[in-house]
Scaffold this motif. Structure first.
Motif, PDB file in Angstrom:
ATOM      1  N   UNK A 209       0.775  -1.101  -0.030  1.00 51.01           N
ATOM      2  CA  UNK A 209      -0.006   0.107  -0.008  1.00 51.01           C
ATOM      3  C   UNK A 209       0.901   1.158  -0.023  1.00 51.01           C
ATOM      4  N   UNK A 210       0.411   2.337  -0.995  1.00 54.47           N
ATOM      5  CA  UNK A 210       1.046   3.537  -0.867  1.00 54.47           C
ATOM      6  C   UNK A 210       0.504   4.710  -0.161  1.00 54.47           C
ATOM      7  N   UNK A 211      -0.264   4.215   0.859  1.00 50.19           N
ATOM      8  CA  UNK A 211      -1.102   5.296   1.522  1.00 50.19           C
ATOM      9  C   UNK A 211      -2.412   5.641   1.091  1.00 50.19           C
ATOM     10  N   UNK A 225     -27.197  22.549  10.427  1.00 48.71           N
ATOM     11  CA  UNK A 225     -26.644  21.264  10.485  1.00 48.71           C
ATOM     12  C   UNK A 225     -26.033  20.996   8.986  1.00 48.71           C
ATOM     13  N   UNK A 226     -25.227  20.069   8.973  1.00 47.80           N
ATOM     14  CA  UNK A 226     -24.610  19.718   7.707  1.00 47.80           C
ATOM     15  C   UNK A 226     -24.375  18.169   7.713  1.00 47.80           C
ATOM     16  N   UNK A 227     -24.530  17.504   6.390  1.00 43.40           N
ATOM     17  CA  UNK A 227     -24.052  16.127   6.380  1.00 43.40           C
ATOM     18  C   UNK A 227     -22.713  16.039   5.603  1.00 43.40           C
ATOM     19  N   UNK A 228     -22.161  14.993   5.904  1.00 48.76           N
ATOM     20  CA  UNK A 228     -20.873  14.664   5.475  1.00 48.76           C
ATOM     21  C   UNK A 228     -20.859  13.599   4.479  1.00 48.76           C
ATOM     22  N   UNK A 229     -20.054  13.967   3.281  1.00 44.66           N
ATOM     23  CA  UNK A 229     -19.882  12.678   2.357  1.00 44.66           C
ATOM     24  C   UNK A 229     -18.341  12.583   2.234  1.00 44.66           C
ATOM     25  N   UNK A 230     -17.929  11.325   2.336  1.00 44.11           N
ATOM     26  CA  UNK A 230     -16.699  10.647   2.347  1.00 44.11           C
ATOM     27  C   UNK A 230     -16.290  10.108   0.987  1.00 44.11           C
ATOM     28  N   UNK A 231     -15.056  10.436   0.791  1.00 45.37           N
ATOM     29  CA  UNK A 231     -14.532   9.541  -0.387  1.00 45.37           C
ATOM     30  C   UNK A 231     -13.158   8.918  -0.167  1.00 45.37           C
ATOM     31  N   UNK A 232     -12.899   7.934  -0.225  1.00 41.71           N
ATOM     32  CA  UNK A 232     -11.403   7.066   0.218  1.00 41.71           C
ATOM     33  C   UNK A 232     -10.759   6.719  -0.953  1.00 41.71           C
ATOM     34  N   UNK A 233      -9.562   7.136  -1.033  1.00 43.06           N
ATOM     35  CA  UNK A 233      -8.774   6.544  -2.127  1.00 43.06           C
ATOM     36  C   UNK A 233      -7.516   5.756  -1.598  1.00 43.06           C
ATOM     37  N   UNK A 234      -7.642   4.605  -1.883  1.00 42.84           N
ATOM     38  CA  UNK A 234      -6.550   3.699  -1.319  1.00 42.84           C
ATOM     39  C   UNK A 234      -5.639   3.370  -2.863  1.00 42.84           C
ATOM     40  N   UNK A 235      -4.301   3.378  -2.502  1.00 44.48           N
ATOM     41  CA  UNK A 235      -3.259   3.377  -3.444  1.00 44.48           C
ATOM     42  C   UNK A 235      -2.347   2.069  -3.367  1.00 44.48           C
ATOM     43  N   UNK A 247      11.004   6.531  -4.263  1.00 44.81           N
ATOM     44  CA  UNK A 247      10.328   7.108  -3.265  1.00 44.81           C
ATOM     45  C   UNK A 247       8.712   7.635  -3.671  1.00 44.81           C
ATOM     46  N   UNK A 248       8.159   7.978  -2.927  1.00 46.58           N
ATOM     47  CA  UNK A 248       6.414   8.305  -3.240  1.00 46.58           C
ATOM     48  C   UNK A 248       6.244   9.497  -2.329  1.00 46.58           C
ATOM     49  N   UNK A 249       5.730  10.504  -3.320  1.00 50.38           N
ATOM     50  CA  UNK A 249       5.274  11.858  -2.621  1.00 50.38           C
ATOM     51  C   UNK A 249       3.886  12.112  -2.984  1.00 50.38           C
ATOM     52  N   UNK A 250       3.429  12.781  -1.883  1.00 50.24           N
ATOM     53  CA  UNK A 250       2.125  13.220  -2.088  1.00 50.24           C
ATOM     54  C   UNK A 250       1.790  14.792  -1.838  1.00 50.24           C
TER      55      UNK A 250
END
Length: 870
Positions: A209-211, A225-235, A247-250
């Motif tokens: 995994x790269x993070x 009030x607010x609602x949250x939407x989440x996005x997950x990017x796995x590498x 090396x890996x940079x972000x």
């Protein structure tokens, strides 16, 4: 499942075989610099005069990939990635960097963004669309790069970047990804989006995994009030044993990626430098937060990076997505399962031709592959959740869905059933259908609807349900319970959920009642146009001359013919299910049918100098005609749809002598690209016809082949027995027969424009979301292959003059696999065989051909073979 590097190499070989003329791919060539290749896949080479695209996803989720590399996706109003404007910075981008004499050559791995300074390099690009994924392939300096994109059933998006080094030397390169998700319910971006979005980086905790990146967007529910939407990017990364990660940079900052506020992805400063400099693991509020990386590697033979993007709406789901660990083989297996399921689904309806006749413009390989993707287009149009064009009223059209579903039911009847039940819940208790509806997110939410009373909405509902019943025999469908919505205010589009429920059959009675109430009872007995009919742009016929009334007695001949057809359909249905129980309804419908029939004969057919013409309609109190010898602009005009539906409604069967008038109108409507909707076009300023004159001459419905209407005309020609003329028009209407096309040539566009003065020659407004697809598929099934289901059996009625010597249709009638073979041996008389036993056909004097009746009682085997020999 093949390794992706093997697949990419196969695509590369097919591309070079085409370029080097080492194959017979000319037989697979389409316009738009594109080809059908193995397994019905589509190879598209770069072009600047148009764009090809393909949608992926299920159940109304649409992940769009374009041959240029633009990508976007939405499910209804929710867009994980919003569409970038043409020529603008993309929301998804991938780059490669090759170190050459201490200088980074930066190569976009998609055709967008364009980096001008690298345009001189000998870079080869092409795109492959498969039924499961899109492959963007870039070749440069003995290195093969590919980006693969697809989406799974859970709407998770997968990107795979592969590097194949054929140089035999270790190469130092970097791969960079840039993702700018939206993750909101909106039709466009605004200047405050950045305030309510945060992207954070979480370091790698596993070897492969790269993070990960976590995207959080917030939407206001109310003032507090607010609602949250989440996005997950796995590498994830996978290297061959002799390659290594340097090396890996972000970065989460768009500014750091592109070089500041004045720059864009077309000038990505960090990539030229080969580094982001300072790593920025979190970004919010002050600028646009993105997910960007630079992964430097020494590549011996091959390297692979996988990115997954999943989205969710709770912290628990977010944590689950973050903890995922997926290997490259698992990604490939997910895609393999998707493609296998698609293949199995396609197998329930197969249509193929072989051995084209002399001088035919249709090539079997191209037509057969085209039909595969046409089915995909019909499915796309059937299961949409709206907002395809991402505008306020790009909702789910009642007429659009039911027309599409009437095509889909021939191989996905359960999906068609569910979509029809969904839509039936949105009609009003009086049987009025909205023009469009949307799906509410909660039971308490009032859905967005387009309440303009286009009179024709309900007619498509009745016809489609009848087709479904005839094909499936699923009469339990009529007992399914559906709800209603009360239409509170047409102008403000306010609706309210009704407490009323009834079964599907009662919904049909309601719809039929609404259509019959809205007739010109005092004069013609025909159906009033109200806001308009299927010809949306011609929306002026229903306007009242009385300022105190919104709608007058203006009539749509097309809608009147469709209601006439509906009455026949309802009479036939009620007689079949219980004629004694529904005696009163049957008599009511027979009386209305006779009145409409007489009204059409008396008012819709006009004569001048012994020439008859079927008009398109007339205004309030018959104050003017459209499609007549003397329209409001003083010209003689012909309309396509009224002529077509005179035939398709069944009214033509009573007096076929009108054939010459219809053929005369079609001849006048003929053009380079097929049958026009009107001839001549409407000049600006013409009174009484609505907004159609606002369209440029020779575009859309205004004097151009609006292909949906062209299909109605072609279907009518087949039904009249004019198959030679029908095939002539069909060939003109198919995108695969053209020299050029402005959008995807492997599915149906919505129109072909033609206006020399405005430099328009064959261009279309758009593709994919168009009813021309479902009518074309029904033409092939019912009139070319000749498979026409009825309540008690099937008519087998292949067309005459088919431009191929052979065809084969495979279709499942419930549990029976029906295989229909056709062969033209040049015999004087048509012969029919069922399981090799010859059967006697009958002559149809309307369609002018011999056809065979097969009673459903004899269809009980696992496989039934039918042969037709001409």
């Amino acid at each position: 499942m093949k390794d992706i590097t093997v697949i990419v190499r196969e695509f590369s070989k097919q591309y070079h075989d085409i370029i080097d003329n080492k194959s017979d791919y000319d037989n697979n060539k389409m316009p738009g610099n594109s080809y059908f290749i193995n397994n019905n896949n589509i190879l598209v080479m770069p072009r600047d005069d148009g764009e090809c695209r393909y949608p992926y996803g299920e159940d109304g989720f649409n992940f769009w990939t374009y041959s240029s590399g633009y990508m976007h996706c939405n499910e209804g109003l929710f867009s994980p990635f919003i569409r970038a404007a043409e020529g603008a910075e993309p929301k998804i981008a991938f780059f490669a960097g090759i170190n050459d004499k201490n200088k980074n050559i930066v190569i976009p791995l998609l055709s967008v963004p364009v980096i001008e300074e690298n345009e001189h390099l000998a870079i080869i690009r092409y795109t492959i669309f498969t039924m499961g994924a899109t492959y963007y392939i870039t070749e440069y300096d003995d290195i093969l790069f590919a980006v693969r994109a697809f989406v799974d059933k859970n709407n998770k998006i997968y990107f795979t970047i592969v590097v194949i080094n054929d140089n035999n030397n270790l190469r130092e390169i970097f791969i960079s990804s840039y993702l700018n998700p939206f993750l909101k319910n909106a039709i466009m971006e605004n200047s405050t989006d950045r305030w309510f979005r945060q992207v954070s980086y979480i370091g790698a905790d596993k070897v492969n995994k790269l993070g990960s990146f976590v995207i959080e967007t917030y939407e206001e529910l109310d003032r507090s009030s607010m609602k949250a939407n989440y996005g997950i990017i796995n590498r994830y990364i996978k290297l061959d044993e002799n390659s290594n990660l340097i090396k890996s940079e972000i970065t989460t900052s768009r500014y750091r990626y592109v070089g500041g506020v004045r720059r864009s992805l077309h000038t990505p400063s960090a990539l030229y430098n080969g580094t982001f400099g300072i790593q920025q693991p979190v970004c919010t509020f002050t600028e646009t937060a993105i997910a960007g990386d630079i992964v430097k590697i020494n590549v011996n033979q091959k390297a692979r990076i996988d990115l997954t993007l999943g989205y969710c709406f709770t912290n628990e789901e977010k944590d689950e997505l973050l903890s995922e660990d997926i290997w490259s083989s698992a990604v490939d297996n997910i895609l393999y399962s998707i493609e296998k399921e698609e293949k199995d689904k396609q197998a329930r309806l197969k249509l193929s031709f072989s051995h084209e006749t002399k001088d035919s413009m249709l090539k079997p390989n191209v037509v057969n592959s085209f039909l595969v993707h046409l089915k995909k287009q019909v499915e796309f149009c059937s299961v949409i959740k709206g907002y395809i064009q991402l505008s306020s009223f790009s909702l789910i059209g009642i007429r659009d869905v039911f027309q599409a579903v009437e095509g889909l039911l021939y191989w996905q009847p359960k999906v068609a059933r569910n979509k029809m039940l969904e839509a039936l819940n949105f009609i009003a208790p009086n049987g009025r259908c909205p023009r469009q509806y949307s799906l509410p997110k909660t039971d308490d939410e009032q859905p967005a609807m387009d309440l303009r009373p286009f009179i024709d909405q309900g007619v498509w509902v009745i016809s489609t349900i009848v087709s479904y019943l005839k094909f499936t025999g699923d009469f339990d469908f009529l007992n399914e319970r559906c709800g209603y919505y009360n239409f509170i205010n047409d102008k403000t589009h306010i609706v309210q959920k009704s407490h009323k429920e009834s079964n599907v059959l009662q919904h049909l009675f309601d719809i039929m009642n609404y259509l019959l109430i809205n007739r010109d009872y005092n004069n013609t007995k025909c159906v009033c146009a109200l806001y308009g009919d299927w010809n949306d742009a011609l929306d002026g016929l229903g306007v009242s001359m009385d300022d105190t009334k919104e709608y007058g007695t203006g009539v749509s001949v097309m809608a009147s013919l469709q209601v006439y057809q509906n009455l026949n359909e309802m009479i036939e249905l009620l007689q079949f299910i219980d004629k004694n129980k529904y005696t009163d309804k049957i008599q009511e419908y027979k009386k209305a049918k006779e009145e409409i029939e007489q009204g059409l004969k008396d008012h819709a057919i006009i004569t001048k100098d012994d020439v008859k013409k079927i008009v398109h309609g007339w205004g309030d109190d018959k104050s003017y005609y459209v499609g007549s010898f003397d329209d409001p602009d003083g010209v003689e005009r012909d309309g396509l749809t009224s002529n077509a539906f005179w035939v398709l409604s069944g009214l033509y069967d009573q007096d076929t002598s009108i054939e010459s008038s219809i053929i005369r109108a079609f001849a006048r409507l003929d053009s380079k690209y097929g049958l026009k909707t009107f001839e001549p076009y409407f000049e600006k300023g013409i009174k009484g016809v609505g907004r159609i004159p606002n369209l440029p001459a020779g575009t859309a419905e205004n004097g151009a082949p609006y292909i949906h209407a062209s299909m109605f005309g072609i279907m009518a020609l087949f039904r009249m027995g004019c198959s030679e003329l029908a095939f002539e028009q069909l060939i003109k209407s198919l995108p695969i027969t053209h020299e050029k096309i402005s959008c995807s040539p492997y599915i149906m566009p919505n129109s072909y424009g033609y206006n020399k003065q405005k430099f328009i020659d064959g261009e279309s407004m758009h593709d994919w979301q168009t009813g021309s697809s479902n009518v074309l598929l029904k033409i092939f099934i019912k009139y070319i292959f000749g498979f026409q289901p009825e309540y008690e059996g099937i008519w087998i009625q292949p067309a005459k003059n088919i431009p191929f010597q052979n065809f084969e249709l495979t279709i499942f009638l419930n549990d029976t696999k029906v295989v229909l073979h056709y062969e033209n041996k040049g015999n004087a008389k048509r012969k029919f065989f069922i399981d090799n036993i010859e059967k006697q056909g009958v002559y149809d004097y309307v369609m002018k051909l011999n056809k065979l009746w097969i009673d459903k009682a004899v269809i009980y085997k696992d496989v039934m073979s039918i042969k037709v020999i001409d």
